[in-house]
Design a protein around this motif. Structure first.
Motif, PDB file in Angstrom:
ATOM      1  N   ARG A 225       0.805  -0.908   0.175  1.00 14.22           N
ATOM      2  CA  ARG A 225       0.035   0.053   0.021  1.00 14.22           C
ATOM      3  C   ARG A 225       0.749   1.089   0.024  1.00 14.22           C
ATOM      4  O   ARG A 225       1.955   1.107   0.512  1.00 14.22           O
ATOM      5  N   ARG A 226       0.356   2.382  -0.563  1.00 19.24           N
ATOM      6  CA  ARG A 226       1.039   3.527  -0.647  1.00 19.24           C
ATOM      7  C   ARG A 226       1.454   3.916   0.633  1.00 19.24           C
ATOM      8  O   ARG A 226       2.565   4.598   1.045  1.00 19.24           O
ATOM      9  N   GLU A 227       0.566   4.093   1.532  1.00 18.06           N
ATOM     10  CA  GLU A 227       0.773   4.429   3.083  1.00 18.06           C
ATOM     11  C   GLU A 227       1.824   3.698   3.604  1.00 18.06           C
ATOM     12  O   GLU A 227       2.843   4.293   4.411  1.00 18.06           O
ATOM     13  N   SER A 228       1.902   2.501   3.633  1.00 16.35           N
ATOM     14  CA  SER A 228       2.978   1.643   4.027  1.00 16.35           C
ATOM     15  C   SER A 228       4.315   2.081   3.587  1.00 16.35           C
ATOM     16  O   SER A 228       5.396   1.779   4.310  1.00 16.35           O
ATOM     17  N   ARG A 229       4.200   2.132   1.937  1.00 18.39           N
ATOM     18  CA  ARG A 229       5.329   2.410   1.574  1.00 18.39           C
ATOM     19  C   ARG A 229       6.218   3.793   1.961  1.00 18.39           C
ATOM     20  O   ARG A 229       7.469   3.808   2.044  1.00 18.39           O
ATOM     21  N   LEU A 230       5.224   4.615   1.976  1.00 18.31           N
ATOM     22  CA  LEU A 230       5.851   6.132   2.671  1.00 18.31           C
ATOM     23  C   LEU A 230       6.418   6.041   4.005  1.00 18.31           C
ATOM     24  O   LEU A 230       7.404   6.341   4.271  1.00 18.31           O
ATOM     25  N   THR A 231       5.762   5.227   4.826  1.00 19.93           N
ATOM     26  CA  THR A 231       5.999   5.005   6.221  1.00 19.93           C
ATOM     27  C   THR A 231       7.438   4.271   6.363  1.00 19.93           C
ATOM     28  O   THR A 231       8.369   4.548   6.892  1.00 19.93           O
ATOM     29  N   ARG A 232       7.450   3.212   5.381  1.00 17.02           N
ATOM     30  CA  ARG A 232       8.669   2.497   5.492  1.00 17.02           C
ATOM     31  C   ARG A 232       9.846   3.299   4.833  1.00 17.02           C
ATOM     32  O   ARG A 232      11.065   3.321   5.763  1.00 17.02           O
ATOM     33  N   ARG A 233       9.707   4.200   3.948  1.00 19.64           N
ATOM     34  CA  ARG A 233      10.898   4.946   3.417  1.00 19.64           C
ATOM     35  C   ARG A 233      11.370   6.031   4.303  1.00 19.64           C
ATOM     36  O   ARG A 233      12.466   6.330   4.518  1.00 19.64           O
ATOM     37  N   LEU A 234      10.325   6.599   4.783  1.00 22.82           N
ATOM     38  CA  LEU A 234      10.593   7.733   5.721  1.00 22.82           C
ATOM     39  C   LEU A 234      11.272   7.151   7.167  1.00 22.82           C
ATOM     40  O   LEU A 234      12.107   7.756   7.446  1.00 22.82           O
ATOM     41  N   ARG A 235      10.855   6.139   7.575  1.00 23.14           N
ATOM     42  CA  ARG A 235      11.477   5.520   8.809  1.00 23.14           C
ATOM     43  C   ARG A 235      13.029   5.349   8.285  1.00 23.14           C
ATOM     44  O   ARG A 235      13.842   5.535   9.110  1.00 23.14           O
TER      45      ARG A 235
END
Length: 212
Positions: free
Chosen positions: A95-105
């Motif tokens: 999911r886009r939300e999960s992808r953003l969270t992982r990258r930002l983390r």
């Protein structure tokens, strides 16, 4: 006093003194560098975050970060969040939300690792320098007593001088450790303040991009 101690010391005593000197030099070099780095980082965050959110769009916001984010703390977060996703990968399947969270983390962890660089050295110097100095004192006293005993005719005057000179190593150990401990605590507080700002920016950026 130190000159007399050095002249009377053996190889081990001199090695301890040189070790304390190396710890002091490395500690102060790190203290000066991190003071300069973290002050620039705080100033950059205070100016860059409002400038980004005042921009008309993400592209303009990136230009604002390039102007104010002097230590490159926010730009890696923005670049990670806006990076293109390669097709036919697990990254694209999520999911886009999960992808953003992982990258930002991941980007946040890398930035924090840069800010925390050297903290382990300061903690190690602060924790071990007193014991290194104490070892130097004990060894110096032992070496002095052996020398006096071999010479014979032991008196309190002959003992007090070498013992007093050996005690300088304990003082040297404390002089090395105290600045390192104080700097470690101050830098920890400064890094925590930067971390709070970075986490807030990452959270707000994820919310912004997730709703695009």
């Amino acid at each position: 006093m130190f000159t007399a101690f050095w002249a009377q010391s053996d190889l081990i005593g001199r090695a301890v003194a040189l070790l304390l000197l190396a710890m002091s030099v490395s500690g102060w070099a790190l203290i000066l560098w991190k003071t300069w780095l973290l002050r620039r980082a705080r100033r950059g965050l205070v100016r860059a975050v409002p400038a980004f959110w005042a921009a008309a769009g993400v592209s303009e916001g990136r230009d604002a970060l390039q102007n104010f984010d002097t230590e490159q703390l926010l730009l890696p977060l923005l670049d990670a969040a806006t990076a293109e996703t390669r097709a036919a990968t697990l990254d694209a399947a999520g999911r886009r939300e999960s992808r953003l969270t992982r990258r930002l983390r991941d980007a946040l962890h890398a930035v924090l690792a840069r800010l925390q660089f050297g903290q382990v050295l300061l903690a190690s110097v602060g924790a071990t320098a007193p014991f290194v100095g104490l070892f130097g004192t004990v060894w110096g006293i032992y070496h002095a007593l052996v020398s006096i005993s071999a010479a014979g005719n032991i008196t309190i005057e002959k003992i007090s001088g070498p013992v007093g000179e050996a005690l300088i190593m304990t003082a040297a150990g404390l002089a090395v450790a105290i600045p390192a401990v104080l700097a470690y605590n101050v830098f920890g507080k400064m890094v925590a303040a930067c971390e709070a700002d970075l986490e807030g920016f990452a959270h707000d950026l994820r919310e912004l991009l997730d709703h695009d």
